[in-house]
Design an enzyme around this catalytic site. Structure first.
Site, PDB file in Angstrom:
ATOM      1  N   HIS A  36       0.843  -1.198   0.000  1.00  0.00           N
ATOM      2  CA  HIS A  36       0.000   0.000   0.000  1.00  0.00           C
ATOM      3  C   HIS A  36       0.872   1.239   0.000  1.00  0.00           C
ATOM      4  CE1 HIS A  36      -2.673   3.021   2.170  1.00  0.00           C
ATOM      5  NE2 HIS A  36      -3.353   2.730   1.072  1.00  0.00           N
ATOM      6  N   SER A  37       0.527   2.194  -0.852  1.00  0.00           N
ATOM      7  CA  SER A  37       1.151   3.512  -0.842  1.00  0.00           C
ATOM      8  C   SER A  37       2.675   3.421  -1.035  1.00  0.00           C
ATOM      9  CB  SER A  37       0.785   4.228   0.474  1.00  0.00           C
ATOM     10  OG  SER A  37       1.161   5.570   0.453  1.00  0.00           O
ATOM     11  N   LEU A  38       3.444   4.044  -0.154  1.00  0.00           N
ATOM     12  CA  LEU A  38       4.902   4.038  -0.275  1.00  0.00           C
ATOM     13  C   LEU A  38       5.475   2.627  -0.174  1.00  0.00           C
ATOM     14  CD1 LEU A  38       7.523   5.793  -0.448  1.00  0.00           C
ATOM     15  CD2 LEU A  38       7.527   5.806   2.045  1.00  0.00           C
TER      16      LEU A  38
END
Length: 597
Positions: free
Chosen positions: A260-262
């Site tokens: 998720h995300s970074l």
């Protein structure tokens, strides 16, 4: 800082169970009742079958034994007729009243107990064999809430269980989701950033330090390696721990990663071994090539030649040193397992790759950004209003910026079309003027967005166009808005102008011929068939971008705030993940007779 060991979860043995619900009694009460039962009835035989309900009331049957507990008491009418009563004042009053009305003590306020569970244990009573594990990797903000990834993974696991029971209950395989918490172990700068943070609006600043600061850490050459090694070591540790408890998994099991995300960017860099030093060397080499093209004096040219020879000699020494090390020490891979699927959720990976110099190519292979030898399948999942998420397909083939992402099926859709059978179609040019140039006449272009498979559901207009433009790239926003204004007002004033509806009808009535459409980001033209689908020679081998569907009454302003963290409990995403993983397991086991979900 060493993290304290988590508390072990106690495993308790159930002995006495409540009739009907078959819930076990508390361990302390159960042990006391068991001791009393053995002291009075040891050697006597119980009935072979349990009664699911109190079939024979014990009216007029006196208790042969009674035992007092702290808040309850137990009456034995026989070896297998045992009742639990509450000694609370209200229970005693109710019991007295009902007995005066003619009801028995057991039937009015007693709870029947059973010694042993309703079903006997067998050798087959065990969970399905875990054939696929999914490591769930968090992004930024874990320092702010250290237990959040465990809660999020639990939500994803519970949602997947419901989907498994509904769609995959006939399979003997099992997918397990495991959280990967890598952030809290890292010391990084210690408390240096906290010490330089001003006191005003401290709460907001602390929140930013605990979340957005992770992005700055990762772009820092000082702390980037620490973040990468932290996630890498945790992934390998969890994998080896799981294999030690499941010896057969290392040989037969598969591993996927949901990031998720970074976390998507860090996971990608671990798998590919990307290093910013390599990019710096490429930039230096490009500068050398640029210097050769410009005029220079004889002395400057002579010094550059000596510098080039020295660098060449230095590279040769480094290569010989690396070969010597490689011959004595075998290089171990970054991860101790092969990644089957890499699922990105709300991922900014495309932006990082673009800033690293990745540009579209001429091949529709995933190998352009992630070799299949490293990861079998890359899938990019995003909500259309997630401000952090970007598309990956236009980095492989440029014109895919004008092709709709694959719409993820709703989990309750009846007989959905399998994803591998969904053909790519263009974004609706009448709704998305950012996808064509200003000089083209939009009504003459067939619109495949009317296809029932890839229909785009828009509820609102201007915010949609702006949101889509942000996904296509910040550089095209201004051009897109200008094209929108030009196309609408320009067409309305033209003598031969038509509405969008009549334009579609006119196009369908004309001779259907291939039309060349220009991509916004360049002069590349690409043909499409009369059906509106892309020429097969210009398609991706596998689709990568998958978009969640918007709700019927969903507010785009509100979902832009909440969508980035709304992936974990989505039933649609759970079905999507399991569909790909179970499909691969079925193919490997040659079970093609199962209907696709």
């Amino acid at each position: 800082q060493k993290r304290e060991k988590t508390d072990k979860i106690p495993v308790m043995r159930g002995q006495w169970f409540i009739d009907g619900t078959w819930q076990p009694l508390e361990e302390e009460e159960s042990n006391l009742i068991e001791q009393e039962h053995l002291s009075c009835f040891k050697g006597q035989q119980m009935q072979e079958n349990f009664d699911m309900e109190v079939s024979k009331p014990v009216d007029g049957k006196e208790a042969v034994h009674s035992f007092k507990l702290s808040r309850n008491h137990v009456d034995w009418h026989s070896v297998d007729e045992v009742y639990l009563y509450s000694d609370a004042t209200t229970s005693k009053i109710a019991r007295t009243v009902t007995q005066k009305l003619g009801f028995s003590k057991a039937s009015s306020s007693g709870t029947r107990l059973h010694r042993g569970y309703v079903e006997e244990a067998t050798l087959e009573d065990k969970p399905s064999q875990t054939t696929h594990i999914v490591f769930v990797v968090h992004g930024i903000g874990q320092k702010m809430d250290q237990g959040r990834i465990i809660k999020n993974t639990a939500m994803m696991r519970d949602t997947a269980r419901k989907i498994e029971e509904k769609y995959f209950c006939n399979l003997a395989t099992h997918v397990e989701f495991l959280p990967v918490e890598w952030r809290s172990k890292l010391a990084l700068d210690g408390d240096t950033v906290d010490s330089i943070t001003p006191d005003k609006v401290r709460g907001l600043r602390d929140m930013l330090n605990s979340s957005a600061m992770d992005i700055m850490y990762y772009t820092s050459p000082l702390y980037r390696d620490e973040l990468v090694k932290g996630l890498q070591q945790e992934l390998n540790r969890l994998y080896m721990l799981f294999c030690s408890r499941n010896p057969e998994f290392e040989e037969k099991g598969k591993v996927s990663i949901v990031s998720h995300s970074l976390g998507c960017v860090i996971t990608y860099d671990i798998m590919t071994g990307w290093n910013p030093v390599r990019l710096y060397e490429q930039l230096l080499q490009k500068e050398e090539e640029d210097l050769e093209d410009r005029w220079m004096s004889y002395e400057e040219q002579h010094l550059l030649e000596e510098l080039y020879i020295t660098k060449q000699r230095l590279r040769e020494i480094e290569e010989r040193l690396h070969e010597l090390k490689a011959s004595t020490i075998s290089k171990t891979p970054a991860l101790k397992f092969k990644v089957e699927n890499f699922f990105c959720m709300g991922s900014p990976l495309a932006v990082f790759l673009a800033l690293r110099g990745i540009r579209p190519g001429n091949s529709g292979s995933q190998d352009h950004i992630l070799p299949r030898t490293i990861c079998n399948r890359l899938l990019n999942i995003f909500h259309p209003t997630d401000p952090v998420a970007y598309r990956l397909e236009p980095l492989i083939l440029k014109h895919y910026s004008n092709i709709s992402p694959v719409q993820i099926h709703w989990y309750n859709t009846a007989n959905p079309l399998p994803y591998e059978h969904m053909k790519p179609s263009f974004l609706n040019p009448t709704k998305e003027p950012t996808s064509v140039t200003e000089n083209e006449s939009i009504p003459t272009i067939p619109s495949p967005a009317t296809s029932p498979v890839m229909v785009r559901r828009h509820y609102g207009e201007s915010i949609t166009n702006i949101g889509k433009a942000s996904i296509l790239g910040a550089a095209s926003i201004g051009k897109g808005l200008g094209g929108m204004l030009f196309s609408r007002f320009g067409r309305s004033s033209a003598p031969t102008s038509q509405t969008s509806e009549t334009g579609k009808e006119g196009t369908e009535g004309e001779d259907k011929k291939p039309v060349a459409i220009h991509s916004t980001v360049g002069t590349l033209t690409f043909p499409h068939s009369s059906s509106g689908f892309l020429d097969p020679t210009l398609e991706l081998e596998h689709r990568i971008d998958f978009e969640l569907r918007e709700g019927l009454v969903e507010s785009r302003y509100w979902s832009a705030v909440t969508s980035h963290t709304a992936y974990w409990s989505s039933m649609d995403i759970a079905l999507f993940l399991l569909t790909f993983m179970y499909k691969q397991d079925q193919e490997d086991a040659d079970k093609s007779n199962l209907d696709p979900v």
